[in-house]
Design an enzyme around this catalytic site. Structure first.
Site, mmCIF file in Angstrom:
data_model
loop_
_atom_site.group_PDB
_atom_site.id
_atom_site.type_symbol
_atom_site.label_atom_id
_atom_site.label_comp_id
_atom_site.label_asym_id
_atom_site.label_seq_id
_atom_site.Cartn_x
_atom_site.Cartn_y
_atom_site.Cartn_z
ATOM 1 N N ASP A 96 0.479 -0.832 -0.038
ATOM 2 C CA ASP A 96 0.022 0.425 -0.181
ATOM 3 C C ASP A 96 1.017 1.528 -0.018
ATOM 4 O O ASP A 96 1.328 1.000 0.950
ATOM 5 C CB ASP A 96 -0.866 -0.104 1.696
ATOM 6 C CG ASP A 96 -2.485 0.670 0.614
ATOM 7 O OD1 ASP A 96 -2.176 1.756 0.294
ATOM 8 O OD2 ASP A 96 -3.342 -0.129 1.467
ATOM 9 N N ASP A 197 -2.938 5.033 -2.654
ATOM 10 C CA ASP A 197 -3.967 5.091 -1.693
ATOM 11 C C ASP A 197 -4.473 6.573 -2.185
ATOM 12 O O ASP A 197 -3.340 7.676 -3.071
ATOM 13 C CB ASP A 197 -3.043 5.910 -0.377
ATOM 14 C CG ASP A 197 -4.628 6.018 1.015
ATOM 15 O OD1 ASP A 197 -5.237 5.095 0.698
ATOM 16 O OD2 ASP A 197 -4.613 7.231 1.230
ATOM 17 N N GLU A 250 -6.658 3.666 -5.482
ATOM 18 C CA GLU A 250 -8.492 3.667 -4.862
ATOM 19 C C GLU A 250 -8.259 4.958 -5.487
ATOM 20 O O GLU A 250 -7.776 6.040 -4.999
ATOM 21 C CB GLU A 250 -7.717 3.583 -3.626
ATOM 22 C CG GLU A 250 -9.138 4.361 -2.862
ATOM 23 C CD GLU A 250 -8.836 4.781 -1.316
ATOM 24 O OE1 GLU A 250 -9.647 4.682 -0.391
ATOM 25 O OE2 GLU A 250 -7.922 5.509 -1.067
ATOM 26 N N HIS A 324 -11.198 -1.752 4.200
ATOM 27 C CA HIS A 324 -10.562 -2.218 5.586
ATOM 28 C C HIS A 324 -11.488 -0.827 6.136
ATOM 29 O O HIS A 324 -11.450 -0.121 7.315
ATOM 30 C CB HIS A 324 -9.268 -1.677 5.678
ATOM 31 C CG HIS A 324 -8.938 -0.523 4.908
ATOM 32 N ND1 HIS A 324 -8.865 -0.775 3.784
ATOM 33 C CD2 HIS A 324 -8.383 0.484 5.320
ATOM 34 C CE1 HIS A 324 -8.317 0.195 3.683
ATOM 35 N NE2 HIS A 324 -7.804 0.528 4.309
ATOM 36 N N ASP A 325 -12.055 0.116 5.034
ATOM 37 C CA ASP A 325 -12.445 1.372 5.218
ATOM 38 C C ASP A 325 -14.507 1.070 5.609
ATOM 39 O O ASP A 325 -15.134 2.074 5.477
ATOM 40 C CB ASP A 325 -12.267 2.451 3.956
ATOM 41 C CG ASP A 325 -11.173 2.867 3.779
ATOM 42 O OD1 ASP A 325 -10.221 2.630 5.340
ATOM 43 O OD2 ASP A 325 -10.242 2.954 3.023
HETATM 44 C C1 GLC Z 1 -7.442 5.938 2.013
HETATM 45 C C2 GLC Z 1 -7.231 4.531 3.134
HETATM 46 C C3 GLC Z 1 -7.792 4.843 4.500
HETATM 47 C C4 GLC Z 1 -7.340 5.812 4.826
HETATM 48 C C5 GLC Z 1 -6.802 7.506 4.187
HETATM 49 C C6 GLC Z 1 -6.248 8.533 3.987
HETATM 50 O O1 GLC Z 1 -9.038 5.897 1.949
HETATM 51 O O2 GLC Z 1 -8.256 3.706 2.754
HETATM 52 O O3 GLC Z 1 -7.996 3.943 4.971
HETATM 53 O O4 GLC Z 1 -7.819 6.803 6.633
HETATM 54 O O5 GLC Z 1 -7.010 7.038 2.670
HETATM 55 O O6 GLC Z 1 -4.992 7.820 3.904
#
Ligand code: GLC
Ligand code: CA
Length: 558
Positions: A96, A197, A250, A324-325
């Site tokens: 990640d 990310d 993402e 995980h979110d």
């Molecule tokens: C992404 C991650 C999340 C994090 C955010 C900021 O959305 O999946 O868990 O809090 O980025 O890095």
């Protein structure tokens, strides 16, 4: 070219997978200890959430050192052993890369604070407006203003997330070089997968201006054209040198046309994208902290739109329900009380047989559900705790605010993996950092001994490897207006011949029976059942098909 269509990726949240040294926190050794379990699934790669050095204000998404393992999770030697152990079972590693921002404890930020000019240019530092107000009116995604005072200076630094996550200024070529060197460092350790990310918010303008409203605000820093340039450059200077690399970005609040560009092989940006529209169909008026049943028609519409348009444009989607979110999809779109098993299998079918690369979040394969916490003190996630405070401040009663946290908290899926039904769910001998609940009903041991969800996932994974229609077929939706059934066809054109190969997928999203009338073209044809969560073995389809609660069925026309 690498075939993305026959790959399946498993996601491990290291903090919650398995604790090998009993300090209550999952670790890298713990993952090595569970290699036999992992190998049973036959996935191709594992995406690990960050385990780099971090103060853990946002569970590792606030990185203080990109080149080292946080001692809480283990050592570099543990990591190297993990890579070797996974390689033995033919599983690759996806790391990640959190490069939109770094922790304020990172030495870049610390040097900047100490007055170092070079590092000050790594961040968005801006003076207050003439009237003394913040540089812009932007809001942090975790609540509150997106600006924080920069030490004792008159400046402020931008943070789209927590105030300990300072946004890096990607306009600065030095920042982009740092990003490539992080990726290359991990490549030199044998890593071939990278998840980037919130990568589509790296293209903020140099001139930052006030927004008119919260929706328009996002457009000021999301999916700007320069992000495509950054990605092409990063591709060329790092992972693109490896033809076997697999990357996923993402994409926050994105669009189909941008996602086609991000993931089209000829664009040389990324292999695929995570998008979230389908996970907002249970938000009331776009508001996450609300509770309302999911909008099935909207969900279907979004799947159909993304599947067909990404196909036409040559883009590639990551397919997923959980991460995980997100609270567990089983709680949101299934029925964890009356039909836990059937609805888990139905949801898996709907996602896994679409066009794209499926991701399975650890615990999904045993049908884990949201924990049954009764107190706000059980939650630790920064976003949830901020939201709780905000909801109370807005005037909600503590019961109502708590109910929203229970339904929406990111901690729902961060609960330690249930390995067995012992006190800490077999995760640790010590008090876990987040409390498991309900392991007496749902756990790996029981699931492997007499459950059926895990087997069902194994089957879906192996089907993708053997069935070209699943890995490479086009997507066509069916029964678009049916209020209860999500159905689609996957097909491949047979070199201009009339007869094309095809698969039909039917999923009933509700706990009541329903029937669909099959179009004539499907009737009375010989079929082979590929998968059925009711152990149906259809060899021919009648005019009408009855679907039982949460039934899922996929057949191939012979
Ligand atoms: C992404 C991650 C999340 C994090 C955010 C900021 O959305 O999946 O868990 O809090 O980025 O890095
Ligand atoms: Ca540990």
């Amino acid at each position: 070219m690498l075939n993305l269509g026959n790959k399946v990726i498993y996601q491990i949240y290291p903090k919650s997978f398995y604790d090998s040294n009993n300090d209550g926190i999952g670790d890298l050794r713990g993952i090595i200890n569970k290699i036999d379990y992992i190998s049973k699934l036959n996935v191709d790669m594992i995406w690990f959430n960050p385990f780099f050095v971090s103060p853990q204000n946002d569970n590792g998404y606030d990185i203080a050192d990109y080149y080292n393992i946080d001692p809480k999770f283990g050592t570099m030697a543990d990591f190297e052993d993990l890579v070797v152990a996974l390689k033995k079972i033919n599983v690759g590693v996806m790391l990640d890369m959190v490069l939109n921002h770094c922790s304020t404890e990172h030495e870049w930020f610390q040097k900047a604070l100490a007055g170092n000019q070079k590092y000050q240019k790594y961040f968005y530092l801006r003076p207050a407006k003439k009237d003394g107000s913040l540089p812009t009116n932007w809001q942090s995604k975790f609540g509150g203003p997106a600006w924080e005072k920069f030490g004792k200076t008159d400046l402020y630094y931008l943070h789209l997330y927590d105030k300990t996550q300072a946004d890096l200024d990607w306009h600065n070529p030095d920042v982009r070089k740092e990003a490539a060197s992080v990726v290359n460092f991990w490549r030199s350790k044998g890593v071939q997968g990278f998840r980037f990310d919130v990568i589509n918010v790296t293209g903020k303008n140099e001139q930052l201006v006030d927004s008119e409203d919260p929706i328009q605000e996002k457009s000021l820093y999301t999916d700007t054209p320069v992000v495509h340039e950054y990605l092409k450059e990063l591709n060329q200077s790092s992972f693109g040198k490896d033809p076997e690399s697999i990357t996923v970005g993402e994409m926050s609040s994105t669009s189909i046309s941008n996602c086609i560009e991000y993931s089209h092989p000829e664009q040389n940006e990324l292999s695929m994208v995570f998008t979230f529209h389908h996970l907002k169909v249970d938000y009331q008026n776009g508001e996450k902290w609300s509770k309302t049943p999911f909008d099935f028609k909207k969900l279907k519409h979004l799947f159909i739109e993304w599947q067909t348009q990404m196909d036409h444009g040559g883009g590639w989607n990551a397919l997923f329900w959980n991460n995980h979110d997100q609270p567990w999809a089983l709680n949101r779109f299934g029925d964890p009380v009356h039909y836990r098993v059937k609805s888990a299998e139905m949801l898996a079918t709907a996602i896994h047989l679409m066009r794209g690369t499926p991701y399975i979040y650890m615990g999904e394969e045993i049908g884990m559900t949201d924990p049954n916490y009764q107190s706000i003190h059980d939650y630790v996630d920064i976003e949830s705790l901020n939201a709780y405070r905000k909801l109370l401040a807005k005037g909600l009663s503590s019961e109502d605010a708590f109910e929203l946290i229970q339904t929406k908290s990111r901690d729902n899926s961060r609960v330690p993996m249930h390995w067995d039904n012992s006190l800490n769910a077999g995760f640790s001998q010590n008090k876990p950092w987040l409390r498991p609940t309900g392991q007496d009903v749902i756990n790996v041991k029981d699931e492997l001994e007499h459950g059926e969800i895990f087997n069902y996932y194994q089957k879906l994974i192996s089907m993708r490897k053997t069935e070209k229609l699943i890995s490479a077929g086009h997507f066509k939706s069916l029964f678009e207006n049916d209020p209860q059934v999500f159905a689609y066809e996957r097909y491949l054109k047979n070199n201009g011949q009339e007869n094309q190969d095809q698969i039909l997928v039917l999923t009933n999203f509700y706990g009541k029976k329903t029937t669909v009338d099959l179009p004539r073209a499907y009737q009375d044809k010989a079929v082979k059942t590929l998968i059925s969560n009711y152990n149906l073995d259809a060899t021919k389809l009648a005019k009408k098909i009855e679907l039982r609660p949460y039934e899922a069925l996929a057949v191939k026309f012979k």
